[in-house]
Design an enzyme around this catalytic site. Sequence first.
Site, mmCIF file in Angstrom:
data_model
loop_
_atom_site.group_PDB
_atom_site.id
_atom_site.type_symbol
_atom_site.label_atom_id
_atom_site.label_comp_id
_atom_site.label_asym_id
_atom_site.label_seq_id
_atom_site.Cartn_x
_atom_site.Cartn_y
_atom_site.Cartn_z
ATOM 1 N N THR A 105 -38.015 -32.534 -15.727
ATOM 2 C CA THR A 105 -39.282 -32.874 -15.078
ATOM 3 C C THR A 105 -40.075 -33.886 -15.909
ATOM 4 O OG1 THR A 105 -41.264 -31.875 -14.082
ATOM 5 C CG2 THR A 105 -40.650 -31.082 -16.244
ATOM 6 N N SER A 156 -41.560 -37.234 -10.017
ATOM 7 C CA SER A 156 -41.808 -36.084 -10.891
ATOM 8 C C SER A 156 -40.642 -35.700 -11.787
ATOM 9 C CB SER A 156 -42.244 -34.883 -10.053
ATOM 10 O OG SER A 156 -41.443 -34.759 -8.915
ATOM 11 N N THR A 170 -40.345 -30.553 -10.043
ATOM 12 C CA THR A 170 -39.226 -30.425 -10.983
ATOM 13 C C THR A 170 -37.898 -30.124 -10.312
ATOM 14 O OG1 THR A 170 -40.714 -29.568 -12.627
ATOM 15 C CG2 THR A 170 -38.425 -28.876 -12.834
ATOM 16 N N THR A 214 -40.097 -23.934 -10.508
ATOM 17 C CA THR A 214 -40.817 -25.183 -10.290
ATOM 18 C C THR A 214 -42.234 -24.822 -9.888
ATOM 19 O OG1 THR A 214 -40.931 -27.195 -8.960
ATOM 20 C CG2 THR A 214 -39.871 -25.311 -7.941
ATOM 21 N N GLY A 215 -43.151 -25.733 -10.174
ATOM 22 C CA GLY A 215 -44.554 -25.461 -9.873
ATOM 23 C C GLY A 215 -45.403 -25.590 -11.124
ATOM 24 N N ARG A 266 -48.845 -32.228 -23.730
ATOM 25 C CA ARG A 266 -48.712 -30.990 -22.942
ATOM 26 C C ARG A 266 -47.233 -30.780 -22.561
ATOM 27 N NH1 ARG A 266 -46.487 -29.626 -17.716
ATOM 28 N NH2 ARG A 266 -47.556 -27.806 -16.928
ATOM 29 N N VAL A 267 -46.733 -29.602 -22.852
ATOM 30 C CA VAL A 267 -45.378 -29.252 -22.442
ATOM 31 C C VAL A 267 -45.484 -28.077 -21.477
ATOM 32 C CG1 VAL A 267 -43.181 -28.294 -23.249
ATOM 33 C CG2 VAL A 267 -44.294 -30.116 -24.547
ATOM 34 N N GLY A 268 -44.741 -28.153 -20.395
ATOM 35 C CA GLY A 268 -44.796 -27.077 -19.399
ATOM 36 C C GLY A 268 -43.684 -26.056 -19.589
ATOM 37 N N ASP A 269 -43.400 -25.367 -18.519
ATOM 38 C CA ASP A 269 -42.383 -24.309 -18.555
ATOM 39 C C ASP A 269 -40.954 -24.859 -18.567
ATOM 40 O OD1 ASP A 269 -42.899 -25.302 -15.933
ATOM 41 O OD2 ASP A 269 -41.702 -23.674 -15.105
HETATM 42 C C1 SD4 Z 1 -44.489 -28.302 -15.253
HETATM 43 N N1 SD4 Z 1 -43.140 -26.858 -13.925
HETATM 44 O O1 SD4 Z 1 -44.440 -29.199 -16.083
HETATM 45 C C2 SD4 Z 1 -43.393 -28.227 -14.246
HETATM 46 C C3 SD4 Z 1 -43.755 -29.044 -13.090
HETATM 47 C C4 SD4 Z 1 -42.987 -28.667 -11.879
HETATM 48 O O2 SD4 Z 1 -42.424 -28.798 -9.702
HETATM 49 O O3 SD4 Z 1 -42.269 -27.803 -11.778
HETATM 50 N N2 SD4 Z 1 -43.043 -29.225 -10.812
HETATM 51 O O4 SD4 Z 1 -45.392 -27.491 -15.190
#
Ligand code: SD4
Length: 301
Positions: A184, A64, A166, A217-218, A194-197
């Site tokens: 991550t 990940s 992450t 994370t999450g 797609r871009v996350g946090d």
């Molecule tokens: C995301 N927050 O791309 C990241 C993934 C992640 O533990 O944190 N994983 O949403």
Amino acid sequence: MSRTLIHSQSHSQVATERPVFVSTWNFGKPANEASLRKYQGGGSILDAVEEGIRLTEADKSNASVGDGGKPNAEGKVQLDACIMHGPGTKAGSVGGIEDIAHPISVARAVMEKTPHVMLVGQGAKKFALEQGFASENLLTAKQRKEWRAWRREKRKMEAGENNHDTIALVGIAADGTLAGGCSTSGLAYKMPGRVGDSPIIGSGLYVDNEIGAAGATGVGENVMRFCGSFMVVEYMRQGLSPEEACAETIRRIARLDGRPIEDLHINFIALNKKGQFGAAGTGNGFPYAVTYPGFSDILQS
Ligand code: SD4
């Protein structure tokens, strides 16, 4: 809303020595230790944070983060990362970068060598290549096989499966300077683009040199709508301990979101200016790593 489902320690602990490194998950421990070595070898707190995250990015067995990360729905590994340096509140970030093994270092180059904070996609890769980063295939044979199986089954990857781990790593130097980073491959089999946090300043990471630092994370969608890491730092500014700031952020997100807290799949780590650290998560115990001279361990929120 139940408060009991937020998992956090009863007290924030405090490090007795500097520097202190705090990071997410079990793999945070070797990352923190790499950070400590870098710092003790004469590196700055920023160098140390970068070094720790690079260790995780280079680990092909970690599905990940960085090289060996799970790809998007089209089989392409797209990475997100950001870095912050407390003095001057400096920040750099890359989103959806392809074929570059160390997005944390590209994020640092964005911070230090451009007038910008964030570069994405092809522009981020072009910049990385110009900076001398190598272009490499980050999709391992194992991940290719698993992605093909996923595609055959056309299976929806549920949040909470082992698909989002992450690394967020924050640190404080002997002189109180704070820094942090986050890296991550994002949610497994995500939509291309797609871009996350994680690369979003204030969401996956925030560093305020007066107060402290926090990382997330999450499931990014459940963090970035709320500027989660910024919120943790703001609660610390109001006087909450790092652990309580993380827990209060989760409570507030759950209240605003409306879904049961256990459906959110989010976790935060935090470190304040005094060297106190803490974490909280929505699952059944969130492991995070804490390292300072004479101490390195994995704790459970
Ligand atoms: C995301 N927050 O791309 C990241 C993934 C992640 O533990 O944190 N994983 O949403």
